[in-house]
Design a protein around this motif. Structure first.
Motif, PDB file in Angstrom:
ATOM      1  N   ARG A  45       0.832  -1.211   0.000  1.00  0.00           N
ATOM      2  CA  ARG A  45       0.000   0.000   0.000  1.00  0.00           C
ATOM      3  C   ARG A  45       0.865   1.259   0.000  1.00  0.00           C
ATOM      4  NH1 ARG A  45      -5.300  -0.486   1.414  1.00  0.00           N
ATOM      5  NH2 ARG A  45      -5.262   1.397   2.690  1.00  0.00           N
ATOM      6  N   ASN A  48       2.064   1.900  -3.536  1.00  0.00           N
ATOM      7  CA  ASN A  48       0.998   2.412  -4.409  1.00  0.00           C
ATOM      8  C   ASN A  48       0.454   3.760  -3.931  1.00  0.00           C
ATOM      9  OD1 ASN A  48      -2.215   1.991  -5.366  1.00  0.00           O
ATOM     10  ND2 ASN A  48      -0.616   1.421  -6.802  1.00  0.00           N
ATOM     11  N   LEU A  50      -1.343   4.283  -1.316  1.00  0.00           N
ATOM     12  CA  LEU A  50      -2.600   4.193  -0.547  1.00  0.00           C
ATOM     13  C   LEU A  50      -2.312   4.466   0.929  1.00  0.00           C
ATOM     14  CD1 LEU A  50      -4.293   1.103  -2.245  1.00  0.00           C
ATOM     15  CD2 LEU A  50      -4.927   3.505  -2.492  1.00  0.00           C
ATOM     16  N   ARG A  76      -0.328   9.773  -8.683  1.00  0.00           N
ATOM     17  CA  ARG A  76      -1.262   9.301  -9.720  1.00  0.00           C
ATOM     18  C   ARG A  76      -0.502   8.734 -10.914  1.00  0.00           C
ATOM     19  NH1 ARG A  76      -4.293  13.704  -8.840  1.00  0.00           N
ATOM     20  NH2 ARG A  76      -3.661  14.722 -10.764  1.00  0.00           N
ATOM     21  N   ARG A  79       0.771   5.368  -9.977  1.00  0.00           N
ATOM     22  CA  ARG A  79      -0.295   4.351  -9.928  1.00  0.00           C
ATOM     23  C   ARG A  79      -0.666   3.859 -11.325  1.00  0.00           C
ATOM     24  NH1 ARG A  79      -3.750   7.737  -5.525  1.00  0.00           N
ATOM     25  NH2 ARG A  79      -3.006   6.707  -3.644  1.00  0.00           N
ATOM     26  N   GLN A  80      -0.562   4.767 -12.302  1.00  0.00           N
ATOM     27  CA  GLN A  80      -0.918   4.362 -13.667  1.00  0.00           C
ATOM     28  C   GLN A  80       0.061   3.331 -14.220  1.00  0.00           C
ATOM     29  OE1 GLN A  80      -1.980   7.636 -16.346  1.00  0.00           O
ATOM     30  NE2 GLN A  80      -2.563   8.813 -14.542  1.00  0.00           N
ATOM     31  N   PHE A  84      -2.780  -2.844  -9.113  1.00  0.00           N
ATOM     32  CA  PHE A  84      -2.949  -3.298  -7.726  1.00  0.00           C
ATOM     33  C   PHE A  84      -4.111  -4.274  -7.686  1.00  0.00           C
ATOM     34  CE2 PHE A  84      -3.582  -3.370  -3.244  1.00  0.00           C
ATOM     35  CZ  PHE A  84      -2.417  -2.882  -2.648  1.00  0.00           C
ATOM     36  N   PHE A  86      -6.451  -6.382  -5.145  1.00  0.00           N
ATOM     37  CA  PHE A  86      -6.830  -6.338  -3.737  1.00  0.00           C
ATOM     38  C   PHE A  86      -7.237  -7.723  -3.217  1.00  0.00           C
ATOM     39  CE2 PHE A  86      -7.329  -2.100  -5.316  1.00  0.00           C
ATOM     40  CZ  PHE A  86      -7.025  -1.265  -4.255  1.00  0.00           C
ATOM     41  N   ASN A  88      -9.738  -8.321  -1.279  1.00  0.00           N
ATOM     42  CA  ASN A  88     -11.205  -8.492  -1.345  1.00  0.00           C
ATOM     43  C   ASN A  88     -11.747  -8.085  -2.725  1.00  0.00           C
ATOM     44  OD1 ASN A  88     -10.741  -5.835  -1.208  1.00  0.00           O
ATOM     45  ND2 ASN A  88     -11.805  -5.457   0.714  1.00  0.00           N
ATOM     46  N   ALA A  90     -12.350  -5.792  -4.618  1.00  0.00           N
ATOM     47  CA  ALA A  90     -12.625  -4.356  -4.754  1.00  0.00           C
ATOM     48  C   ALA A  90     -13.034  -3.954  -6.161  1.00  0.00           C
ATOM     49  CB  ALA A  90     -11.423  -3.530  -4.279  1.00  0.00           C
ATOM     50  N   LEU A  91     -13.833  -4.791  -6.803  1.00  0.00           N
ATOM     51  CA  LEU A  91     -14.383  -4.378  -8.106  1.00  0.00           C
ATOM     52  C   LEU A  91     -15.396  -3.269  -7.859  1.00  0.00           C
ATOM     53  CD1 LEU A  91     -14.974  -7.774  -9.953  1.00  0.00           C
ATOM     54  CD2 LEU A  91     -13.008  -6.252 -10.076  1.00  0.00           C
ATOM     55  N   GLY A 104     -10.781   2.715 -16.150  1.00  0.00           N
ATOM     56  CA  GLY A 104      -9.434   3.287 -16.076  1.00  0.00           C
ATOM     57  C   GLY A 104      -8.946   3.725 -17.452  1.00  0.00           C
ATOM     58  N   VAL A 108      -8.916   7.567 -17.024  1.00  0.00           N
ATOM     59  CA  VAL A 108      -7.565   7.917 -16.565  1.00  0.00           C
ATOM     60  C   VAL A 108      -6.631   8.074 -17.756  1.00  0.00           C
ATOM     61  CG1 VAL A 108      -5.618   7.180 -15.144  1.00  0.00           C
ATOM     62  CG2 VAL A 108      -7.958   6.708 -14.379  1.00  0.00           C
ATOM     63  N   ARG A 152      -8.442  -6.119 -14.585  1.00  0.00           N
ATOM     64  CA  ARG A 152      -8.533  -4.652 -14.462  1.00  0.00           C
ATOM     65  C   ARG A 152      -7.141  -4.049 -14.271  1.00  0.00           C
ATOM     66  NH1 ARG A 152     -11.990  -2.213  -9.599  1.00  0.00           N
ATOM     67  NH2 ARG A 152     -10.325  -3.159  -8.387  1.00  0.00           N
TER      68      ARG A 152
END
Lengths: 244, 221
Positions: A45, A48, A50, A76, A79-80, A84, A86, A88, A90-91, A104, A108, A152
């Protein structure tokens, strides 16, 4: 090449880890193992953005970012180039499987929708879920959601993908469908930094295994060395416990 | 005995004033939604100073009766700010209703935004979205779905509360019913007619709520 230098993090004055150095060449699969609560997920994290690191530099090919002081724009941009995945999944709950991928690309990376759609579809095909393109996350199994989570991350064409315990939330019978996908990504030379408790996966796929404990890297090495002949007593104890 | 023929005569008279009630409801809903969303975002992101002011605002408008607020705005404020003497009763009613219900809607929306799991924001940020993109495209659409039941209750309350505008002299359906009752002495029929009209409108809103929820819930378990 990806270089991480001097990464440190504290929570409320308590050090989580300090002085973490890692290097990944293109196509490397570095697996981080260690007891729960040693900051493995926090490490990802921090990379990234976070979580804000207390200190640490990441060099991602030509981009150098100070993770303790970087502004929102640099984070940012970082991150591109860094997918990442996750624990769980995280969709995006309000988007279909396909929209989770196009979001994205169109928002983005500013790729026109007409071009983003075939890119997203090709990734859904690669993870074997093209037939689920119109399904919402709640209509998919955990394994399917995680495969879309991986698609993703990859659809943004990152230089490296960070996996934060990607199989921990899955039913035992669906763990393999995600691990098999990660195995095939490794064969395709996708650069991956993986936090996992799946020792068999680490043994088979990793180019390097890192044992994190007591606020730092205790030892690291090729899986055949680290798993067969761990040098540090803490690594030996940990591996003995997980084998039981 | 209930005078059915009077009820029949009164209904079309009251219907003529329905646009006033609906106009008050519609304009005040739009304004209170916009103001409520701004207040909710200020509170969710805990913006310095603005957060404390928003807390004070919400506390005041939820903690005092709407009737008092309407009187304060229409009769009180022009005393302090003479320029406000030009304000019509209709504008004062819209202002009062908007300020009052924005406080309730802010709390409904704040709760809904907070109910969206934090990993949704993190996932949006992880692919390189800005916080404002994450809010606009991922968080607010999900929060909107969660907020619908509470917001619909707020709308229904707002619609019924427009009846207080008659105390400022706005002639909407309640005021007209009151006038007709006073002149005909058919109090029961007059207030029954206006009660039925509110009931009908609220039932239509509830029906709309059901359909909106059904549509927004698509894809959610």
């Amino acid at each position: 090449m990806i270089n991480i230098v001097g990464l440190s993090k504290t929570f409320n004055g308590q050090p989580v880890f300090s002085g973490i150095d890692l290097t990944l060449d293109t196509g490397d699969v570095v697996v981080i193992i260690g007891p729960s609560g040693t900051g493995k997920s926090t490490l990802l994290r921090c990379l990234n953005g976070l979580e804000q690191a207390d200190s640490g530099i990441i060099e991602l090919h030509d981009q150098r970012v100070d993770l303790a002081t970087a502004d929102a724009h640099s984070i940012r941009a970082l991150r591109q180039r860094m997918g990442f995945v996750f624990q769980n999944y995280a969709l995006f709950a309000n988007k279909t499987a396909l929209e989770n991928l196009t979001e994205g690309l169109t928002q983005v990376q500013n790729i026109p929708k007409s071009e983003a759609l075939p890119i997203a579809m090709s990734w859904l095909e690669k993870v074997g879920l093209a037939n689920k393109k119109d399904a919402y996350p709640s209509e998919l199994s955990g394994g399917q959601q995680q495969r879309i989570g991986i698609a993703r991350a990859l659809s943004q064409q990152p230089d490296i993908v960070l996996f934060d315990e990607p199989t921990s939330a899955l039913d035992p019978e669906t763990v393999d469908e995600v691990l098999n996908l990660m195995r095939s990504l490794a064969l395709q030379k996708t650069t991956m930094l993986v936090v996992t408790h799946e020792m068999q996966f680490a043994r088979e796929v990793a180019t390097e295994v890192v044992f994190l404990s007591d606020g730092g890297i205790v030892e690291s090495g090729r899986p055949e060395d680290l798993f067969k002949q761990p040098k540090d007593v803490r690594t030996q104890t940990f591996l003995k416990r997980v084998r039981q | 005995m209930l005078d059915w023929s009077y009820l029949g005569q009164l209904t079309p008279i009251l219907i003529k004033y329905l646009p006033v009630t609906l106009g008050l409801t519609l304009v005040a809903t739009v304004l209170s939604l916009a103001l409520g969303l701004a207040l909710a975002l200020i509170k969710v992101f805990k913006l310095p100073i603005a957060n404390q002011l928003a807390t004070l605002y919400i506390s005041f408008f939820r903690g005092t009766p709407l009737l008092v607020q309407l009187f304060l705005i229409y009769y009180g404020l022009p005393q302090i700010f003479p320029a406000m003497k030009a304000m019509t009763a209709y504008s004062a009613a819209i202002l009062g209703l908007s300020l009052h219900f924005s406080a309730y809607m802010a709390e409904s929306m704040r709760g809904a935004i907070k109910s969206v799991p934090s990993h949704q924001t993190e996932a949006a940020l992880s692919i390189g979205m800005t916080l404002s993109q994450a809010m606009r495209r991922i968080i607010l659409p999900q929060a909107g779905r969660a907020a619908v039941p509470a917001l619909m209750n707020n709308f229904i309350d707002l619609l019924k509360s427009t009846s207080l505008a008659f105390t400022l002299g706005v002639t909407e359906i309640m005021a007209k019913a009151q006038q007709e009752a006073s002149s005909s002495f058919n109090f029961f029929e007059s207030f029954l007619a206006v009660a039925l009209m509110y009931w009908l409108m609220v039932s239509a809103l509830s029906w709309g709520q059901h359909h909106i929820e059904k549509r927004l819930n698509r894809g959610f378990a």
